[in-house]
Design a protein around this motif. Structure first.
Motif, PDB file in Angstrom:
ATOM      1  N   VAL A   1       0.834  -1.206   0.000  1.00 43.95           N
ATOM      2  CA  VAL A   1       0.000   0.000   0.000  1.00 43.95           C
ATOM      3  C   VAL A   1       0.867   1.255   0.000  1.00 43.95           C
ATOM      4  N   GLN A   2       1.922   1.257   0.831  1.00 46.01           N
ATOM      5  CA  GLN A   2       2.774   2.433   0.917  1.00 46.01           C
ATOM      6  C   GLN A   2       3.535   2.682  -0.386  1.00 46.01           C
ATOM      7  N   LEU A   3       4.121   1.627  -0.939  1.00 43.30           N
ATOM      8  CA  LEU A   3       4.877   1.794  -2.189  1.00 43.30           C
ATOM      9  C   LEU A   3       3.971   2.229  -3.332  1.00 43.30           C
ATOM     10  N   GLY A   4       2.750   1.742  -3.319  1.00 42.88           N
ATOM     11  CA  GLY A   4       1.813   2.075  -4.389  1.00 42.88           C
ATOM     12  C   GLY A   4       1.073   3.384  -4.182  1.00 42.88           C
ATOM     13  N   ARG A   5       1.447   4.144  -3.118  1.00 44.75           N
ATOM     14  CA  ARG A   5       0.758   5.396  -2.781  1.00 44.75           C
ATOM     15  C   ARG A   5      -0.751   5.191  -2.748  1.00 44.75           C
ATOM     16  N   ASP A   6      -1.120   4.117  -2.105  1.00 49.12           N
ATOM     17  CA  ASP A   6      -2.499   3.634  -2.097  1.00 49.12           C
ATOM     18  C   ASP A   6      -3.107   3.857  -0.722  1.00 49.12           C
ATOM     19  N   ARG A   7      -4.314   3.377  -0.524  1.00 45.17           N
ATOM     20  CA  ARG A   7      -4.965   3.382   0.776  1.00 45.17           C
ATOM     21  C   ARG A   7      -5.330   1.960   1.157  1.00 45.17           C
ATOM     22  N   PRO A   8      -5.283   1.605   2.436  1.00 44.61           N
ATOM     23  CA  PRO A   8      -5.678   0.260   2.854  1.00 44.61           C
ATOM     24  C   PRO A   8      -7.156   0.028   2.581  1.00 44.61           C
ATOM     25  N   SER A   9      -7.522  -1.215   2.268  1.00 43.86           N
ATOM     26  CA  SER A   9      -8.919  -1.512   1.957  1.00 43.86           C
ATOM     27  C   SER A   9      -9.467  -2.683   2.771  1.00 43.86           C
TER      28      SER A   9
ATOM     29  N   ARG B   1       8.489  -0.874  -9.872  1.00 45.67           N
ATOM     30  CA  ARG B   1       8.478   0.562 -10.176  1.00 45.67           C
ATOM     31  C   ARG B   1       8.898   1.419  -8.986  1.00 45.67           C
ATOM     32  N   GLU B   2       8.574   1.020  -7.755  1.00 48.07           N
ATOM     33  CA  GLU B   2       8.692   1.925  -6.610  1.00 48.07           C
ATOM     34  C   GLU B   2       9.758   1.566  -5.582  1.00 48.07           C
ATOM     35  N   MET B   3      10.189   0.324  -5.517  1.00 47.71           N
ATOM     36  CA  MET B   3      11.085  -0.067  -4.430  1.00 47.71           C
ATOM     37  C   MET B   3      12.379   0.738  -4.396  1.00 47.71           C
TER      38      MET B   3
ATOM     39  N   GLY C   1      14.479   2.449  -1.028  1.00 45.99           N
ATOM     40  CA  GLY C   1      15.586   1.653  -0.488  1.00 45.99           C
ATOM     41  C   GLY C   1      16.076   0.671  -1.527  1.00 45.99           C
ATOM     42  N   ARG C   2      16.337  -0.562  -1.115  1.00 45.47           N
ATOM     43  CA  ARG C   2      16.850  -1.574  -2.026  1.00 45.47           C
ATOM     44  C   ARG C   2      15.846  -1.838  -3.142  1.00 45.47           C
ATOM     45  N   PRO C   3      16.266  -1.793  -4.404  1.00 46.44           N
ATOM     46  CA  PRO C   3      15.337  -2.012  -5.523  1.00 46.44           C
ATOM     47  C   PRO C   3      14.931  -3.474  -5.641  1.00 46.44           C
ATOM     48  N   ALA C   4      13.846  -3.687  -6.384  1.00 43.51           N
ATOM     49  CA  ALA C   4      13.399  -5.059  -6.639  1.00 43.51           C
ATOM     50  C   ALA C   4      14.402  -5.759  -7.545  1.00 43.51           C
ATOM     51  N   PRO C   5      14.550  -7.091  -7.417  1.00 44.46           N
ATOM     52  CA  PRO C   5      15.485  -7.834  -8.275  1.00 44.46           C
ATOM     53  C   PRO C   5      15.097  -7.719  -9.745  1.00 44.46           C
ATOM     54  N   GLU C   6      16.064  -7.776 -10.607  1.00 48.99           N
ATOM     55  CA  GLU C   6      15.805  -7.772 -12.051  1.00 48.99           C
ATOM     56  C   GLU C   6      15.011  -9.029 -12.430  1.00 48.99           C
ATOM     57  N   GLY C   7      14.064  -8.864 -13.328  1.00 42.26           N
ATOM     58  CA  GLY C   7      13.290 -10.008 -13.800  1.00 42.26           C
ATOM     59  C   GLY C   7      12.318 -10.555 -12.777  1.00 42.26           C
ATOM     60  N   LEU C   8      11.891  -9.727 -11.834  1.00 40.00           N
ATOM     61  CA  LEU C   8      10.950 -10.165 -10.801  1.00 40.00           C
ATOM     62  C   LEU C   8       9.650 -10.653 -11.442  1.00 40.00           C
ATOM     63  N   THR C   9       9.193 -11.838 -11.028  1.00 41.02           N
ATOM     64  CA  THR C   9       7.921 -12.381 -11.519  1.00 41.02           C
ATOM     65  C   THR C   9       6.844 -12.177 -10.458  1.00 41.02           C
ATOM     66  N   ASP C  10       5.637 -12.656 -10.762  1.00 40.87           N
ATOM     67  CA  ASP C  10       4.544 -12.481  -9.800  1.00 40.87           C
ATOM     68  C   ASP C  10       4.303 -13.721  -8.950  1.00 40.87           C
TER      69      ASP C  10
ATOM     70  N   LEU D   1      14.270  -8.827   1.343  1.00 40.22           N
ATOM     71  CA  LEU D   1      15.559  -8.181   1.107  1.00 40.22           C
ATOM     72  C   LEU D   1      15.449  -6.666   1.259  1.00 40.22           C
ATOM     73  N   HIS D   2      14.355  -6.117   0.790  1.00 40.97           N
ATOM     74  CA  HIS D   2      14.133  -4.673   0.867  1.00 40.97           C
ATOM     75  C   HIS D   2      14.039  -4.212   2.324  1.00 40.97           C
ATOM     76  N   LEU D   3      13.349  -4.996   3.155  1.00 36.11           N
ATOM     77  CA  LEU D   3      13.102  -4.579   4.531  1.00 36.11           C
ATOM     78  C   LEU D   3      14.249  -4.896   5.482  1.00 36.11           C
ATOM     79  N   ARG D   4      15.049  -5.889   5.160  1.00 34.91           N
ATOM     80  CA  ARG D   4      16.079  -6.334   6.107  1.00 34.91           C
ATOM     81  C   ARG D   4      17.031  -5.204   6.472  1.00 34.91           C
ATOM     82  N   GLU D   5      17.449  -4.418   5.496  1.00 32.93           N
ATOM     83  CA  GLU D   5      18.381  -3.325   5.796  1.00 32.93           C
ATOM     84  C   GLU D   5      17.738  -2.268   6.694  1.00 32.93           C
ATOM     85  N   LYS D   6      16.428  -2.104   6.577  1.00 35.59           N
ATOM     86  CA  LYS D   6      15.727  -1.140   7.424  1.00 35.59           C
ATOM     87  C   LYS D   6      15.640  -1.646   8.867  1.00 35.59           C
ATOM     88  N   PHE D   7      15.365  -2.925   9.044  1.00 34.65           N
ATOM     89  CA  PHE D   7      15.331  -3.491  10.391  1.00 34.65           C
ATOM     90  C   PHE D   7      16.674  -3.302  11.104  1.00 34.65           C
TER      91      PHE D   7
END
Length: 513
Positions: free
Chosen positions: A144-152, A172-174, A178-187, A198-204
């Motif tokens: 929600v935060q990365l997408g500049r969205d609202r919780p639903s 698009r947003e990571m 902070g740390r960007p998403a890996p190249e070739g990220l799938t769903d 990986l993105h959050l670990r450095e923040k912790f």
């Protein structure tokens, strides 16, 4: 409550737009049906579920009746354990307290555990205005935060997003956070989870200040409890040097014995688990482990006003399980954003108008955002009669007008747009208290039934625009009863026990009734 929702239109307008979003409806249908099916299975395993539900209701009602005593007891216990307690009357005061506490540490970023209370007061926006960046660490809140969205959704804030949309947000947003998403990220879920990890670990590992809410506060020991499924909460609660917890005053439970009831009902009602993977408890501070400074901000923000309402106060029993959202046919079709609050669904429809008042268009419309089917009451683990509260709030809005909160005062202002409804109710009251006039009106309505319009004129057009007007019978019930039954009672059988044929009732007439 959060400025994120300022200016939201009334629920009918927002919902009308949402129901035309096929992707949204598909996401919601799949998610809510899956969650509620798993919940039903988890609850069915417990033979004494009804007793646990009643116990939870009674514990909450007892606590709310004596909330002043238990809050003082909790404050004393937290202070004795090395914590500091702050009291916040409203969102502005709570935001000012937290902002000051963070500034005193000299830090410019905080990590956050998922918290409805901090969303309610718009804490992230307040910190940002002071030059402090708040990082959400719950996976759905991160989306929600990365997408500049609202919780639903209460439990799954990003329930309106599918895997493809989440992948696009990460890619698009990571990098901007902070740390960007890996190249070739799938769903695939595993890859998305690993990217978030990986993105959050450095923040912790870097953060010196953590911000949380709490599911419960045990008054007898001053212990706070957070239940979660990902482990991010455990990281935020143990690694930072300073921990600040913003907690609504209704989250108090008297004893550890009382807590045991909710640790059985909350996981099964929310995530359909027998117990949460992570149940974190902390009592003050210790030199050996965890944060060196602990601050508890006890938040009112309209809760005392709700407590004063004998019918509406039962909404304060809520333990934020979200079971009511997952069974609600209105929420499933309209989604959470249409409610204009961090508390969507049935519980939001009764809680938000009490916390915020009904001065805004969205809050005045929320008590009507329901079909009153009662499914929410059936699944509630603390037996909140949401349909009863909805009807009560509707009555309060129509009879008393808008509820405007200012400081500690509650002011009733005349309602706008309800004059015709109030006049109709007064006319009905007069008619029902004058039998002769009622009988004459019924006979006149029956004799002119073929001339009746299919829709109501004027203010009634909004009502009949989504409902069929009930057909007026060819004969008033009173006249039919007198003609077929008379004063001697129903002709059920003759002296020999043979049923007597009722010549006065025809199939067509019976169908009209």
């Amino acid at each position: 409550m959060s400025g994120t929702f300022v200016g939201m239109p009334a629920f009918p307008k927002a919902a009308r737009e949402a129901v035309h979003d096929k992707t949204l409806r598909g996401n919601l249908r799949h998610a809510t049906h899956t969650i509620r099916a798993k919940r039903a299975h988890a609850v069915a395993e417990v033979s004494d579920w009804a007793a646990l539900r009643e116990a939870g209701k009674r514990i909450k009602d007892h606590t709310l009746r004596h909330l002043d005593d238990y809050l003082v007891k909790a404050e004393g216990a937290v202070t004795a354990a090395g914590g500091t307690v702050h009291w916040a009357a409203d969102a502005d005061e709570a935001n000012a307290i937290v902002t000051r506490l963070v500034q005193e540490t000299g830090e410019r970023e905080v990590v956050k555990v998922k918290s409805m209370a901090t969303q309610e007061i718009g804490l992230n926006e307040a910190l940002e205005a002071a030059g402090i960046r708040a990082y959400e660490t719950d996976l759905a809140e991160l989306i929600v935060q990365l997408g500049r969205d609202r919780p639903s959704h209460i439990l799954v804030p990003a329930i309106h997003r599918n895997r493809g949309e989440i992948r696009d947000v990460f890619a698009r947003e990571m990098s901007g956070w902070g740390r960007p998403a890996p190249e070739g990220l799938t769903d695939t879920p595993a890859e998305l989870a690993e990217a978030a990890r990986l993105h959050l670990r450095e923040k912790f590992l870097r953060a010196k200040v953590g911000v949380s809410g709490a599911n419960f506060v045990v008054a007898e020991t001053g212990t706070l409890v957070v239940v979660e499924s990902e482990g991010n909460g455990r990281m935020c609660l143990t690694l930072p040097e300073t921990l600040i917890s913003v907690v609504g005053i209704e989250k108090i439970v008297p004893t550890w014995r009382d807590l045991e009831v909710f640790l059985q009902t909350l996981p099964r009602s929310s995530t359909a688990e027998r117990m949460n993977p992570y149940t974190s408890t902390w009592t003050g501070t210790t030199d050996a482990d965890g944060p060196r400074a602990f601050h508890l901000v006890l938040l009112d923000n309209g809760r005392t006003d709700a407590l004063a309402d004998e019918v509406g106060r039962q909404a304060l029993r809520c333990i934020r399980c979200s079971a009511c959202l997952n069974v609600c046919p209105v929420y499933e079709r309209a989604g959470g954003h249409a409610y204009g609050s961090v508390y969507p669904g049935p519980i939001g429809a009764v809680l938000s108008p009490q916390l915020r008042g009904t001065a805004s268009e969205i809050d005045a419309s929320l008590p009507y955002a329901s079909s009153l089917c009662g499914a929410c009451y059936e699944v509630c683990p603390v037996a909140i009669d949401i349909p009863e509260v909805l009807v009560h709030l509707r009555e309060r809005i129509v009879e008393g007008g808008q509820v405007v909160r200012g400081g500690n005062k509650v002011v009733l202002q005349p309602a706008k747009g309800h004059a015709a409804e109030r006049a109709a109710m007064r006319a009905a009251r007069w008619a029902f208290s004058h039998p002769g006039a009622l009988r004459t009106g019924q006979r006149l309505a029956s004799r002119t039934r073929r001339l009746h319009p299919r829709t109501l004129p004027g203010p009634g057009r909004a009502w009949s625009g989504t409902r069929d007007l009930p057909a007026v019978p060819a004969e008033p019930f009173r006249d039919w009863w007198q003609r077929t039954r008379g004063a001697g009672g129903p002709p059920s059988s003759d002296a020999a026990g043979t049923p007597v044929k009722d010549e006065g009732r025809t199939k067509g007439e019976d169908g009209d009734r």
